[in-house]
Design a protein around this motif. Sequence first.
Motif, PDB file in Angstrom:
ATOM      1  N   SER A 180      -5.000  52.366  75.010  1.00 31.38           N
ATOM      2  CA  SER A 180      -4.746  51.209  74.158  1.00 31.38           C
ATOM      3  C   SER A 180      -5.758  51.143  73.036  1.00 31.38           C
ATOM      4  CB  SER A 180      -4.840  49.912  74.964  1.00 31.38           C
ATOM      5  OG  SER A 180      -3.974  49.953  76.045  1.00 31.38           O
ATOM      6  N   SER A 239      -0.382  48.862  60.187  1.00 28.61           N
ATOM      7  CA  SER A 239      -0.042  47.451  60.251  1.00 28.61           C
ATOM      8  C   SER A 239      -0.593  46.705  59.041  1.00 28.61           C
ATOM      9  CB  SER A 239      -0.605  46.866  61.543  1.00 28.61           C
ATOM     10  OG  SER A 239      -0.200  45.547  61.676  1.00 28.61           O
ATOM     11  N   THR A 243       3.720  51.209  68.252  1.00 28.19           N
ATOM     12  CA  THR A 243       2.778  50.104  68.411  1.00 28.19           C
ATOM     13  C   THR A 243       3.040  49.014  67.372  1.00 28.19           C
ATOM     14  OG1 THR A 243       1.181  51.774  69.062  1.00 28.19           O
ATOM     15  CG2 THR A 243       0.340  49.561  68.688  1.00 28.19           C
ATOM     16  N   GLY A 261       4.607  45.340  68.087  1.00 30.34           N
ATOM     17  CA  GLY A 261       3.777  44.170  67.822  1.00 30.34           C
ATOM     18  C   GLY A 261       4.301  43.337  66.672  1.00 30.34           C
ATOM     19  N   SER A 302       1.095  42.265  61.776  1.00 28.96           N
ATOM     20  CA  SER A 302       0.323  41.340  62.615  1.00 28.96           C
ATOM     21  C   SER A 302      -0.772  42.089  63.377  1.00 28.96           C
ATOM     22  CB  SER A 302       1.248  40.623  63.591  1.00 28.96           C
ATOM     23  OG  SER A 302       0.513  40.106  64.672  1.00 28.96           O
ATOM     24  N   LYS A 332      -2.890  40.775  65.614  1.00 32.62           N
ATOM     25  CA  LYS A 332      -2.829  40.360  67.018  1.00 32.62           C
ATOM     26  C   LYS A 332      -1.690  41.113  67.722  1.00 32.62           C
ATOM     27  CE  LYS A 332      -2.249  36.127  69.658  1.00 32.62           C
ATOM     28  NZ  LYS A 332      -1.615  34.808  69.453  1.00 32.62           N
ATOM     29  N   GLY A 333      -0.546  41.199  67.036  1.00 30.50           N
ATOM     30  CA  GLY A 333       0.601  41.901  67.603  1.00 30.50           C
ATOM     31  C   GLY A 333       0.262  43.350  67.886  1.00 30.50           C
ATOM     32  N   THR A 334      -0.454  43.992  66.950  1.00 24.17           N
ATOM     33  CA  THR A 334      -0.838  45.383  67.143  1.00 24.17           C
ATOM     34  C   THR A 334      -1.682  45.515  68.400  1.00 24.17           C
ATOM     35  OG1 THR A 334      -0.893  45.590  64.748  1.00 24.17           O
ATOM     36  CG2 THR A 334      -1.916  47.351  66.009  1.00 24.17           C
ATOM     37  N   VAL A 359      -1.822  43.449  71.071  1.00 24.38           N
ATOM     38  CA  VAL A 359      -1.032  43.202  72.286  1.00 24.38           C
ATOM     39  C   VAL A 359      -0.128  44.404  72.589  1.00 24.38           C
ATOM     40  CG1 VAL A 359       0.754  41.754  73.304  1.00 24.38           C
ATOM     41  CG2 VAL A 359      -1.097  40.710  72.010  1.00 24.38           C
ATOM     42  N   ALA A 360       0.514  44.931  71.527  1.00 24.75           N
ATOM     43  CA  ALA A 360       1.400  46.074  71.728  1.00 24.75           C
ATOM     44  C   ALA A 360       0.622  47.272  72.241  1.00 24.75           C
ATOM     45  CB  ALA A 360       2.108  46.414  70.426  1.00 24.75           C
TER      46      ALA A 360
END
Lengths: 253, 285, 326
Positions: free
Chosen positions: B15, B26, B227, B231, B235, B237-239, B241-242
């Motif tokens: 991750s 992103s 990824t 996400g 974003s 944050k999305g990246t 979390v993904a």
Amino acid sequence: MSTSLIETQGVSKIFGAFTAVDKVDFGIAENDAVGIIGPNGAGKTTFINILTGNLIPEEGKVLYRGEDITTIKIEKRIAMGILRTFQLVHIFDNITVYENLALSFYRKDENRTVPFNMYLVNFLKRKKIREKVEEALSVFELEKKKDDIVGNLSLGNQKMLEIAMAWIADPDILILDEPFAGISDHEIDDILIILKKLHHKKTIIIVEHKLSKLTELVDTLCVMHEGKVIASGPCEETLNDPEVRKSYWKIEE
Amino acid sequence: MEIWITAIIYGLATSGILFLVSLALSIGYGLMRVVNMEAMLYYSFGAYVTYTIISVTGSFILGALGGMVVGAGLGLIVETQLLRKIYDRPMMFTMVVTFGVFMIGIGIIQFVWGLEPKPVASPISAIVKIFGGVQIPAYRLLIIVVAIAAYILIQLMMNRTIIGKALRAGIDNRENVEGLGVNINKIFTITFIVASAFAGLGGALNAPLVMVGPYMGFDMLLFAFITVILGGLGSIKGTMVAALILGQVINVGGTLWAPLAFVGPFIVMFFTILIRPTGLFGKEI
Amino acid sequence: MNKRILSILGPVIIIVLMIIFRYIFPNKITFLTEVVIFSIYVMGNNVLMGYLGYTSFGQPFYLSTGAYSAAIYFAYFGGNIFMAMLVAVIVGFLLSLVLAPGLMRLKSSYFTLINAALCAIGVFVFERLLIDITNGNDGLWFRGNMTATPFLDVRYPKNFFFFVLLILLIALYLYQKMDKSALGISMKATKANPEKMTFIGYNVFLIRSIGYSISIMMSALAGALYAINFGFVNPSLGENTRAIEVLLATLIGGVGSVFGPFFGALGFLGMKDIVSSFMSRWEFVVGIITIVVLFKFNRGIWGLIQDGAGLLQSRKKREKTVKVEE
């Protein structure tokens, strides 16, 4: 008004804390021309979006030929004959004027949502389509531009084409959203001349911000202010209405 | 039991790499609405520079720093010379152009370093025992720590500094921010350089775990795409979390059934996109 | 007027051109066959790119799906070449039925990326998941299983060249019909303004799905022809790295034109042939060409041909008017 072709009964549209359209009653008889006027933000565009089905009102009803169409989808309303143009021109700028018109007519004529049956036929040359498109070209004075790619036309011509595209599909109601916005006075006059030809042959609703040119064309005016219809009736009468003078004219005075 | 804990921790390391590498994609999208396919060049150049510096000096830290600097430098060149000039073109155009740049980069790598994949030795060979006996290579833990640090750093930069504030305002309305006398282009460039430096760092950190080869960027490109799509493009944050989800899918899934390590991420992305076409944290474009 | 003549004569010119090449370069027949097959593949991509406005980084997946369908048919079921092509097209059609409902709702950027992912899944499926059927990286060999065809035995490269040329002629003819049909025009209109399409009452989703389906079936057909040409198929046909080839060929030829794809295929493979004679890896060159084409040359070869024809035309007109004045 039971004779209305389309009418609304107390429709409202609320965006969060802002009431864009507030309990509007409106009606238009067949083959009449109505102008909806009002300052920016009066709710004119929101109101016609309710008529065309782009927006569903929170309360009230929209009736078409006496039938409740409040929650009916855009596509169905189009099939019923309610067609519109947009404030910002919506046309296909990568194909020719002729093809734009043919596409619009073909949809109405064949009543198909997907043109797959026509795969191997050069539909542009079919007699029926050609005749109708030629007619539209002559009514809207676009003959010379027939084979031009639409993206290369002037904005005035593009607006004209958009109205022609709606006209060719033979709508029962033609709704024009600010047809005069962003084009020169000369081009406005050209469009006016053409629209006058349709007078009393089509039911027309015109939304306009400026009204100097509009009174030449419509019989009835409907003035909106802060989401409400504050006056409606014959042009002269409406414009002299004290309420209208107070809330609308003060902006232009 | 032991095998699952190992898988989870390896997953976190994966991750970490994914997050570092995907950030440039992103952010490139978030800032300029450009899907910058060339982003993986920063990653592969980062890895190659690390390899070269290690083989000359023997120092991994110098190598990783070199990787970061080269990644940032490439980011600077690409952003100022290319992306800024094409961001208002159609999506198709920018994607194919940046892909062309990516191909040129791969070509340069082939000229400079040749076609043979190069091995890089792990800088830390120590094994750490956690949870009463589960053996984890310290290097993987290092990656996790670095990635967390990077996430905190970028979040601080976005939320606490004037750069971040101007940036967020600038994305919504360029003219307004420029009207305030802020040079929005400079801010975009700085942010992009930070993201590409992280990608270079990702390359440096991943070098000991994979073979460094001309096509490493290509292999990573797919995972980086997954990824950012998962996400939500743009974003941060999305990246993150993904990346966390995918790390677990790859490692825990791969432990369950080996092929999942490869197809698992694709499957997860497919179902997410079908349910939420803009990804987990993406906004409507 | 000249444009019209060009489009009527287009297919004929292309076929004659290829036959002339065939006799000028008799030892380049494999290359020419590949150009013809690649043209069909590029035409498929052009439906997505030029008509619908979708850029796909996953075309190799559809190509290899077609190739593997044909190969599996030859290896396990029969030897009829026409049957193999039919199987490939049907599999392509079924694939598009499965995928269109998901893909055709996506924004262009997501479509591109999801297709790239599909490509990777495809390689995985053909290389590892179906390894018992496809022999993985060793490839599936079936040349011996193909049976003779009547009239013209297409198992021989010399005959196969004419066979694919015939298919190209039919494809070009149908493609031209599509361009002028209601479908072709509504696809272009959808590319320009999908909202307006909805507003005049068309079903944008279905129009896109049909275009997507055509694109995939053409790719699958090209895949089957590749398989028949080589006599074997391996997973490298569907690799992501090759996605750029078909995009670039489409761009070189001229996006959205009927005859552009052929010239794109010819131009691209010609360049590849020349470059690869003095360079083993050519990513660098591909990258440079991509950027040059996009920035300096964006109407492609077909655009140049049209401009050239337009120039000739206006010169002739000028001569005529001069004569009248005299």
